[in-house]
Enzyme design. Sequence first.
Site, PDB file in Angstrom:
ATOM      1  N   ASP A 145       0.788  -1.231   0.000  1.00 29.80           N
ATOM      2  CA  ASP A 145       0.000   0.000   0.000  1.00 29.80           C
ATOM      3  C   ASP A 145       0.821   1.283   0.000  1.00 29.80           C
ATOM      4  OD1 ASP A 145       0.999  -0.445   2.523  1.00 29.80           O
ATOM      5  OD2 ASP A 145      -0.877  -0.058   3.585  1.00 29.80           O
ATOM      6  N   GLU A 146       2.132   1.187  -0.105  1.00 26.11           N
ATOM      7  CA  GLU A 146       2.967   2.374  -0.092  1.00 26.11           C
ATOM      8  C   GLU A 146       4.032   2.295  -1.175  1.00 26.11           C
ATOM      9  OE1 GLU A 146       4.353   3.792   3.780  1.00 26.11           O
ATOM     10  OE2 GLU A 146       3.205   2.180   4.731  1.00 26.11           O
TER      11      GLU A 146
END
Length: 412
Positions: free
Chosen positions: A107-108
Site C-alpha cells: 500500500d505504499e
Amino acid sequence: EVLDRVILHSYLNGFYASVECLYRPELRDKPIAVGGDEDARHGIILAKNELAKKYGVQTGEPLWKARQKCPDIIFVPANFDRYLRYSKMTREIYEEYSPKVQAFGLDEAWIDVTGSTHLFGNGEQIANQIRKRVKFELGVTVSVGVSFNKIFAKLGSDMKKPDATTVLSRENFKEKVWRLNANELLYIGRATSTYLKRYGIYTIGDVAKADVKFLNHILGKNGDMLWSFANGLDNSPVTNIGFKSAVKSVGNSTTTPKDLLTDNDVRITFCMLAESVAARLREQSFKCKTLQIYVRDNELNSYERQGKFPFPLCTSADLAEKAFELFTLSRPNKPIRSLGIRACDLVDDEFFQLSFMPDRLKNQKEESLEYALDDIRYRFGNRSVLRGLVMTDKQLSHHDPKDNHKTFPVGY
C-alpha cells in the site's frame, strides 16, 4: 547549483478496507476492519476504514479489543490476491510519471519524479494528478507526501489523511517536522521512542538538535542515521523494486467436506489445491523453489513440512506430487480434516532462462499446457477442465478450495 530531488511517497488510505468496500458497497457507511476470524477467537486488525478509526480502532490490535471500542464494527476476511491486483494497478499509474518506483509493502511506494517535472509540473502538481487518477480510475484514495528526500516524503503522506497532498520543503520542514513526536520518524519504533524519552528526547526536532556522538553512544550506529534523517540529510535513492517484492508466498488451504481416510482422498485434495496455487503463480509471473504443506487431523493436531524443488517451477502436477511426497514422510495415523499447501521462495518468471536439460524441457512443456488450461478456465469457468483423478470422488471434487486462497505479503 545542484537542484533538489523531487520525491513522492504515496500511501493508499485504509487500503485493504477500501478495496473490500468496492466489492461490498453496502459497507461504505459502516465501521469495518479487515482481520482474522472472530468466531475462532484469533486474528488482528490488518486495516480499518475511517469510521472505525474514529472509534480508536488501531491496526495490529486483537479483534476482541476492537469490538470493545466499536461494538458495531464489521470484520471482513482478507483477500490478498485482490489487494495485490490493486497494488499492481496503482503502481502502473505511478510508472506513467516515472520509472523510478519503489514499493514499501502493498500500500505504499516512493516515486522519484525529479526528471518528470518538465513534463507534468512540480512535485505538488504531480501528486495531485496521481491522487485524482487513483480515485477516479480505481475507486480508492491515496495521501501523497512531497519532499526532497524519501524520509520526509513518507512523513508527509502520514501527516494528512485521507486523500491529501502534503509538501515538506527545505524552507518549511523545521516548522512542520521538528514538532512531531520522535516515533513519527521512520525506524523509530515504540521501544526506541520510550528509550529516547529517558534522555529528554521527545520530538524529531530533539533528535535533530542532539549531539551525534551522544546518539551513537545510546543507540549505536542507528544514532547517526536517525540524526541525519531528522535533519533532512537522507540521500538514499528510490530503487526500482517491483511490487512483487512485497509477496513472500502463495498458498491455499481447505477443510474438506469429509475426513480423508485414504491416500487417494489426500491426492485429490492436494491436486485441487495445487491447481489453484499454480494458476495464481502463473497469473502473477512467479515460480517457486520450495513447497510447504499443512496437515491437520480430525482431533485438531497439526504439523507442517517443506521441501525444495531441483529448479523453480509453477506447474500444478509438480506441486501436487511434492505435496504428497512430503505427506508420506510423516503420515498421521488419524483421519485428515484439513490440508494446505504454500509455494515459497518465489522468483520472478519474467526473465527466467529456458533450458535444454531433459527434466526442464519436460517441465516447460507441462507449463505451456497449463497456461492453455488457464485460458480455457478463464473463458468457461474453473470446472470446465478437471483432472481425471479429481473426478474419482464427486464429494471432494465438488468442494472448491479456492474459497480459502491466500497470497501472503512479507511479514504476514
